[in-house]
Design an enzyme around this catalytic site. Structure first.
Site, PDB file in Angstrom:
ATOM      1  N   ARG A   1     -20.469  13.689  13.404  1.00 30.35           N
ATOM      2  CA  ARG A   1     -19.877  12.423  12.974  1.00 30.35           C
ATOM      3  C   ARG A   1     -20.867  11.272  13.058  1.00 30.35           C
ATOM      4  O   ARG A   1     -20.804  10.332  12.265  1.00 30.35           O
ATOM      5  CB  ARG A   1     -18.630  12.099  13.820  1.00 30.35           C
TER       6      ARG A   1
ATOM      7  N   HIS B   1     -21.202   8.696  10.058  1.00 37.76           N
ATOM      8  CA  HIS B   1     -20.942   7.269  10.246  1.00 37.76           C
ATOM      9  C   HIS B   1     -22.208   6.439  10.057  1.00 37.76           C
ATOM     10  O   HIS B   1     -22.119   5.263   9.709  1.00 37.76           O
ATOM     11  CB  HIS B   1     -20.344   7.020  11.636  1.00 37.76           C
TER      12      HIS B   1
ATOM     13  N   VAL C   1     -22.967   3.503   6.291  1.00 32.24           N
ATOM     14  CA  VAL C   1     -23.199   2.070   6.527  1.00 32.24           C
ATOM     15  C   VAL C   1     -24.700   1.816   6.461  1.00 32.24           C
ATOM     16  O   VAL C   1     -25.457   2.321   7.287  1.00 32.24           O
ATOM     17  CB  VAL C   1     -22.656   1.633   7.905  1.00 32.24           C
TER      18      VAL C   1
ATOM     19  N   GLY D   1     -26.804   3.104   4.582  1.00 38.91           N
ATOM     20  CA  GLY D   1     -27.574   4.305   4.295  1.00 38.91           C
ATOM     21  C   GLY D   1     -27.985   5.020   5.570  1.00 38.91           C
ATOM     22  O   GLY D   1     -27.669   4.591   6.688  1.00 38.91           O
TER      23      GLY D   1
ATOM     24  N   SER E   1     -28.862   3.215  12.036  1.00 45.23           N
ATOM     25  CA  SER E   1     -28.317   1.930  12.506  1.00 45.23           C
ATOM     26  C   SER E   1     -27.097   2.108  13.406  1.00 45.23           C
ATOM     27  O   SER E   1     -26.808   1.233  14.233  1.00 45.23           O
ATOM     28  CB  SER E   1     -27.962   1.030  11.318  1.00 45.23           C
TER      29      SER E   1
ATOM     30  N   ASN F   1     -15.177   2.745  15.234  1.00 46.26           N
ATOM     31  CA  ASN F   1     -16.196   3.528  15.951  1.00 46.26           C
ATOM     32  C   ASN F   1     -16.053   3.479  17.460  1.00 46.26           C
ATOM     33  O   ASN F   1     -16.272   4.473  18.159  1.00 46.26           O
ATOM     34  CB  ASN F   1     -17.598   3.030  15.596  1.00 46.26           C
TER      35      ASN F   1
ATOM     36  N   PRO G   1     -14.442   5.506   5.255  1.00 49.20           N
ATOM     37  CA  PRO G   1     -13.061   5.804   4.853  1.00 49.20           C
ATOM     38  C   PRO G   1     -12.127   5.714   6.051  1.00 49.20           C
ATOM     39  O   PRO G   1     -12.502   6.077   7.170  1.00 49.20           O
ATOM     40  CB  PRO G   1     -13.159   7.245   4.336  1.00 49.20           C
TER      41      PRO G   1
ATOM     42  N   HIS H   1     -13.717  18.030   9.349  1.00 49.23           N
ATOM     43  CA  HIS H   1     -12.601  17.968  10.296  1.00 49.23           C
ATOM     44  C   HIS H   1     -12.193  19.356  10.771  1.00 49.23           C
ATOM     45  O   HIS H   1     -11.190  19.508  11.467  1.00 49.23           O
ATOM     46  CB  HIS H   1     -11.400  17.269   9.653  1.00 49.23           C
TER      47      HIS H   1
END
Length: 325
Positions: free
Chosen positions: A62, A66, A70, A72, A76, A94, A163, A193
């Protein structure tokens, strides 16, 4: 089709993609001369981490997801907040749900000891996501490397980029399209998932208060709903539930659960509201290796989302302290 055949097709298809991916300056041999042991170091560490806690595999995967959605794929998501800016990891979607930051730090430390100032944090996330998936039964895929770490991490950018669990099919498609991923990528990557756990609160409304009517979502399998209620009582949404019925194994059971009305979040169930989602789920259930192969392809696509503000290679993944630019 046998696993080995899918792996062969995976490699062949990837070779055909090299010309496209190389335009983003990502290659599978990026560290061959500067840090040839990088992939081995990462895999060994991931194996140790997941052996100690199988649930961490989903957390590591994840982080890459994640991160890429954001700004690319720029690492970050790993940055800490500063005196002036709240970082991505502190965003509501998050905070408290992303795991594994300390493990990325450990892996980075080992890489810095072996080849200082060479391997980017963003590339570590890409390698870790692949190795964590494989550790729980997924097929391997070639990881293209050479990403440059970003210098900014802004919490306010997260909500408009990732999403949400309540999104319908159209909203999911639109969110993925914003980063250059198509409908098939969305359906396939949702299969992530297959592993991990969710807070019961992630599907509380479907279980206890569907559309504010104090009822259970009538589309949910009744026996499954009763089982869920025992695991997720109304007064304790912070308990955990496996993401699917085989949440410690990366497989196509996620899609089988959806087809039999045993999905959890609205965004999962939404896949069955569109013929493309149903068609893919049926293919995945009929031939589980088809999903494993396609997941690798979709992860390559996601990993190629370009950084919007590349900066340099960060020595410490949590702070802006580049080794070189």
């Amino acid at each position: 089709m046998a696993t080995s055949c899918y792996q062969w097709f995976l490699w062949t298809a990837t070779i055909l993609l090299i010309a496209v991916v190389s335009q983003g300056q990502l290659t599978t041999d990026f560290y061959d001369s500067t840090c040839p042991q990088a992939a081995t170091i990462v895999k060994q560490k991931v194996d140790e981490i997941v052996d100690a806690d199988k649930g961490m595999a989903a957390g590591l995967m994840r982080l890459h997801f994640h991160d890429c959605f954001v700004r690319g794929c720029d690492g970050s998501v790993l940055l800490n907040s500063t005196n002036t800016t709240l970082a991505e990891k502190e965003a509501l979607i998050n905070n408290g749900s992303l795991r594994g930051f300390e493990h990325i730090d450990d892996i980075k430390m080992d890489l810095e000891c072996s080849c200082p100032g060479v391997v980017s944090c963003a590339d570590i996330l890409a390698m870790v996501a692949r190795d964590a998936t494989v550790k729980l039964g997924g097929l391997s895929w070639p990881v293209f490397l050479g990403r440059i770490d970003g210098a900014s991490s802004v919490a306010d950018e997260v909500n408009s980029s990732l999403p949400f669990r309540t999104y319908n099919f159209s909203q999911l498609v639109a969110t993925f399209a914003k980063v250059g991923l198509d409908t098939k990528d969305m359906i396939v990557l949702s299969g992530g998932h297959s592993i991990g756990q969710l807070h019961c609160g992630a599907f509380f409304e479907r279980l206890w208060d569907f559309q504010g009517q104090n009822i259970t979502d009538p589309s949910m399998d009744p026996e499954f709903a009763e089982s869920l209620k025992a695991q997720c009582p109304r007064d304790n949404p912070l308990l955990f539930k496996g993401a699917d019925s085989t949440n410690a194994t990366f497989d196509a059971v996620y899609y089988s659960d959806l087809l039999t009305h045993k999905g959890l979040m609205d965004s999962d169930v939404a896949l069955m509201s569109d013929p493309l989602g149903v068609e893919y789920a049926i293919k995945a259930v009929q031939d589980p290796y088809y999903f494993l192969f396609e997941f690798g392809m979709a992860m390559i696509n996601m990993g190629n989302i370009p950084a919007s503000d590349p900066y340099g290679w960060r020595k410490n993944c949590a702070v802006i302290e580049p080794c070189n630019n």
